[in-house]
Design a protein around this motif. Structure first.
Motif, PDB file in Angstrom:
ATOM      1  N   ALA A   1       0.824  -1.207   0.000  1.00  0.00           N
ATOM      2  CA  ALA A   1       0.000   0.000   0.000  1.00  0.00           C
ATOM      3  C   ALA A   1       0.862   1.262   0.000  1.00  0.00           C
ATOM      4  O   ALA A   1       0.676   2.162  -0.817  1.00  0.00           O
ATOM      5  CB  ALA A   1      -0.924  -0.007   1.212  1.00  0.00           C
ATOM      6  N   ALA A   2       1.793   1.362   0.947  1.00  0.00           N
ATOM      7  CA  ALA A   2       2.765   2.461   1.009  1.00  0.00           C
ATOM      8  C   ALA A   2       2.107   3.838   0.970  1.00  0.00           C
ATOM      9  O   ALA A   2       2.232   4.578   0.003  1.00  0.00           O
ATOM     10  CB  ALA A   2       3.797   2.317  -0.104  1.00  0.00           C
ATOM     11  N   TYR A   3       1.441   4.213   2.050  1.00  0.00           N
ATOM     12  CA  TYR A   3       0.837   5.542   2.118  1.00  0.00           C
ATOM     13  C   TYR A   3       1.877   6.634   2.337  1.00  0.00           C
ATOM     14  O   TYR A   3       1.693   7.763   1.894  1.00  0.00           O
ATOM     15  CB  TYR A   3      -0.200   5.588   3.243  1.00  0.00           C
ATOM     16  CG  TYR A   3      -1.404   4.704   2.986  1.00  0.00           C
ATOM     17  CD1 TYR A   3      -2.379   5.071   2.070  1.00  0.00           C
ATOM     18  CD2 TYR A   3      -1.566   3.495   3.658  1.00  0.00           C
ATOM     19  CE1 TYR A   3      -3.473   4.271   1.824  1.00  0.00           C
ATOM     20  CE2 TYR A   3      -2.658   2.683   3.422  1.00  0.00           C
ATOM     21  CZ  TYR A   3      -3.610   3.074   2.503  1.00  0.00           C
ATOM     22  OH  TYR A   3      -4.700   2.271   2.260  1.00  0.00           O
ATOM     23  N   SER A   4       2.948   6.341   3.021  1.00  0.00           N
ATOM     24  CA  SER A   4       3.950   7.360   3.349  1.00  0.00           C
ATOM     25  C   SER A   4       5.043   7.444   2.290  1.00  0.00           C
ATOM     26  O   SER A   4       5.539   6.420   1.809  1.00  0.00           O
ATOM     27  CB  SER A   4       4.606   7.026   4.695  1.00  0.00           C
ATOM     28  OG  SER A   4       5.753   7.832   4.905  1.00  0.00           O
ATOM     29  N   GLY A   5       5.447   8.679   1.982  1.00  0.00           N
ATOM     30  CA  GLY A   5       6.578   8.864   1.090  1.00  0.00           C
ATOM     31  C   GLY A   5       7.851   8.234   1.614  1.00  0.00           C
ATOM     32  O   GLY A   5       8.752   7.889   0.833  1.00  0.00           O
ATOM     33  N   PHE A   6       7.925   8.055   2.936  1.00  0.00           N
ATOM     34  CA  PHE A   6       9.119   7.459   3.528  1.00  0.00           C
ATOM     35  C   PHE A   6       9.182   5.943   3.308  1.00  0.00           C
ATOM     36  O   PHE A   6      10.177   5.310   3.652  1.00  0.00           O
ATOM     37  CB  PHE A   6       9.208   7.811   5.013  1.00  0.00           C
ATOM     38  CG  PHE A   6       9.624   9.233   5.217  1.00  0.00           C
ATOM     39  CD1 PHE A   6      10.963   9.585   5.290  1.00  0.00           C
ATOM     40  CD2 PHE A   6       8.675  10.245   5.304  1.00  0.00           C
ATOM     41  CE1 PHE A   6      11.360  10.905   5.449  1.00  0.00           C
ATOM     42  CE2 PHE A   6       9.050  11.572   5.459  1.00  0.00           C
ATOM     43  CZ  PHE A   6      10.400  11.895   5.530  1.00  0.00           C
ATOM     44  N   GLU A   7       8.137   5.370   2.722  1.00  0.00           N
ATOM     45  CA  GLU A   7       8.178   3.968   2.312  1.00  0.00           C
ATOM     46  C   GLU A   7       8.700   3.813   0.887  1.00  0.00           C
ATOM     47  O   GLU A   7       8.816   2.696   0.388  1.00  0.00           O
ATOM     48  CB  GLU A   7       6.782   3.361   2.421  1.00  0.00           C
ATOM     49  CG  GLU A   7       6.237   3.328   3.843  1.00  0.00           C
ATOM     50  CD  GLU A   7       4.812   2.813   3.892  1.00  0.00           C
ATOM     51  OE1 GLU A   7       4.625   1.577   3.844  1.00  0.00           O
ATOM     52  OE2 GLU A   7       3.884   3.643   3.970  1.00  0.00           O
ATOM     53  N   GLY A   8       8.996   4.936   0.237  1.00  0.00           N
ATOM     54  CA  GLY A   8       9.415   4.905  -1.148  1.00  0.00           C
ATOM     55  C   GLY A   8      10.917   4.957  -1.327  1.00  0.00           C
ATOM     56  O   GLY A   8      11.678   5.142  -0.377  1.00  0.00           O
ATOM     57  N   VAL A   9      11.324   4.786  -2.576  1.00  0.00           N
ATOM     58  CA  VAL A   9      12.739   4.829  -2.932  1.00  0.00           C
ATOM     59  C   VAL A   9      12.928   5.686  -4.175  1.00  0.00           C
ATOM     60  O   VAL A   9      11.998   5.880  -4.971  1.00  0.00           O
ATOM     61  CB  VAL A   9      13.310   3.414  -3.204  1.00  0.00           C
ATOM     62  CG1 VAL A   9      13.297   2.575  -1.930  1.00  0.00           C
ATOM     63  CG2 VAL A   9      12.553   2.710  -4.328  1.00  0.00           C
ATOM     64  N   THR A  10      14.141   6.178  -4.341  1.00  0.00           N
ATOM     65  CA  THR A  10      14.490   6.911  -5.552  1.00  0.00           C
ATOM     66  C   THR A  10      14.707   5.925  -6.697  1.00  0.00           C
ATOM     67  O   THR A  10      14.684   4.707  -6.508  1.00  0.00           O
ATOM     68  CB  THR A  10      15.773   7.728  -5.345  1.00  0.00           C
ATOM     69  OG1 THR A  10      16.879   6.809  -5.225  1.00  0.00           O
ATOM     70  CG2 THR A  10      15.685   8.586  -4.089  1.00  0.00           C
ATOM     71  N   GLY A  11      14.964   6.474  -7.877  1.00  0.00           N
ATOM     72  CA  GLY A  11      15.274   5.614  -9.008  1.00  0.00           C
ATOM     73  C   GLY A  11      16.520   4.792  -8.804  1.00  0.00           C
ATOM     74  O   GLY A  11      16.736   3.780  -9.492  1.00  0.00           O
ATOM     75  N   ASP A  12      17.368   5.204  -7.852  1.00  0.00           N
ATOM     76  CA  ASP A  12      18.580   4.445  -7.510  1.00  0.00           C
ATOM     77  C   ASP A  12      18.375   3.529  -6.306  1.00  0.00           C
ATOM     78  O   ASP A  12      19.342   3.061  -5.698  1.00  0.00           O
ATOM     79  CB  ASP A  12      19.737   5.412  -7.210  1.00  0.00           C
ATOM     80  CG  ASP A  12      20.129   6.221  -8.421  1.00  0.00           C
ATOM     81  OD1 ASP A  12      20.068   5.677  -9.543  1.00  0.00           O
ATOM     82  OD2 ASP A  12      20.483   7.411  -8.262  1.00  0.00           O
ATOM     83  N   ASP A  13      17.093   3.312  -5.941  1.00  0.00           N
ATOM     84  CA  ASP A  13      16.742   2.440  -4.807  1.00  0.00           C
ATOM     85  C   ASP A  13      17.250   2.974  -3.470  1.00  0.00           C
ATOM     86  O   ASP A  13      17.485   2.194  -2.533  1.00  0.00           O
ATOM     87  CB  ASP A  13      17.233   1.006  -5.022  1.00  0.00           C
ATOM     88  CG  ASP A  13      16.377   0.255  -6.032  1.00  0.00           C
ATOM     89  OD1 ASP A  13      15.181   0.575  -6.138  1.00  0.00           O
ATOM     90  OD2 ASP A  13      16.906  -0.633  -6.713  1.00  0.00           O
TER      91      ASP A  13
END
Length: 200
Positions: free
Chosen positions: A115-127
């Protein structure tokens, strides 16, 4: 020394009018924020700009199963599928972001398999995780804008505050789904989570 980041959360076509999970006021907010990002004085407040995008590949139960009605709490219509038009940032806003040359722009993608509601669960294009990137850039404070106030903006703000950042939600640049839930957040919910609110 303080260093400030602006985090723009999920201002994507599927979350704005005409999208599969539209939030009323999304397009208007995107236009206001785009105008702000073309204002040197506004951009000059920040040392880093972050955009987040839902970027779902196979998020499991986050998408309601075929033939089932979403409950709009934990299951949702199909939205922001990776690479789709609905997952794109609103063009006017994305053009304004692309025009910024004075500070770094970090693009973060989240929710590939959850689900990943928070931006802090995400990664950049470089992981690279957003938290790691902000810390490596020396960021101490974050302002948060985007969609939706009572979901992804809220969770991003809570995670930012929990990570020790001075955290502020920009009320003029955020739109939500449930009016009562949004009002409760602005009345006391954000403050209880250690998050400030400012109009712009």
């Amino acid at each position: 020394m303080r260093s400030n980041a602006l985090i723009v959360v999920d201002v994507q076509y599927d979350f704005c009018e005409g999208g599969s999970l539209a939030v009323v006021g999304g397009l208007g907010m995107a236009s206001r924020l785009a105008a702000a990002l073309r204002d040197e004085a506004f951009v000059g407040r920040y040392d880093v700009l972050v955009t987040t995008q839902d970027w779902h590949i196979d998020p499991g139960a986050h998408f309601a199963a075929a033939g089932q009605v979403p409950d709009f709490q934990t299951s949702w219509p199909v939205h922001c599928v990776a690479g789709s038009d609905g997952a794109r940032i609103i063009a006017e806003l994305d053009d304004a972001v692309a025009g910024i040359e004075t500070i770094p722009v970090i693009r973060v993608f989240k929710g590939h398999y959850s689900a990943a509601y928070s931006g802090f669960e995400g990664v950049t294009g470089d992981d690279e995780r957003l938290l790691d990137r902000l810390r490596s850039d020396g960021v101490t404070d974050v302002d948060i804008a985007g969609i939706a106030t009572d979901y992804c903006v809220k969770q991003t703000a809570i995670h930012a505050a929990d990570a020790g950042f001075g955290t502020t939600v920009l009320q003029d640049f955020a739109v939500g789904i449930d009016d009562a839930d949004v009002a409760a957040l602005y009345a006391s919910g954000f403050a209880a989570a250690g998050v400030s609110v400012r109009h712009r």
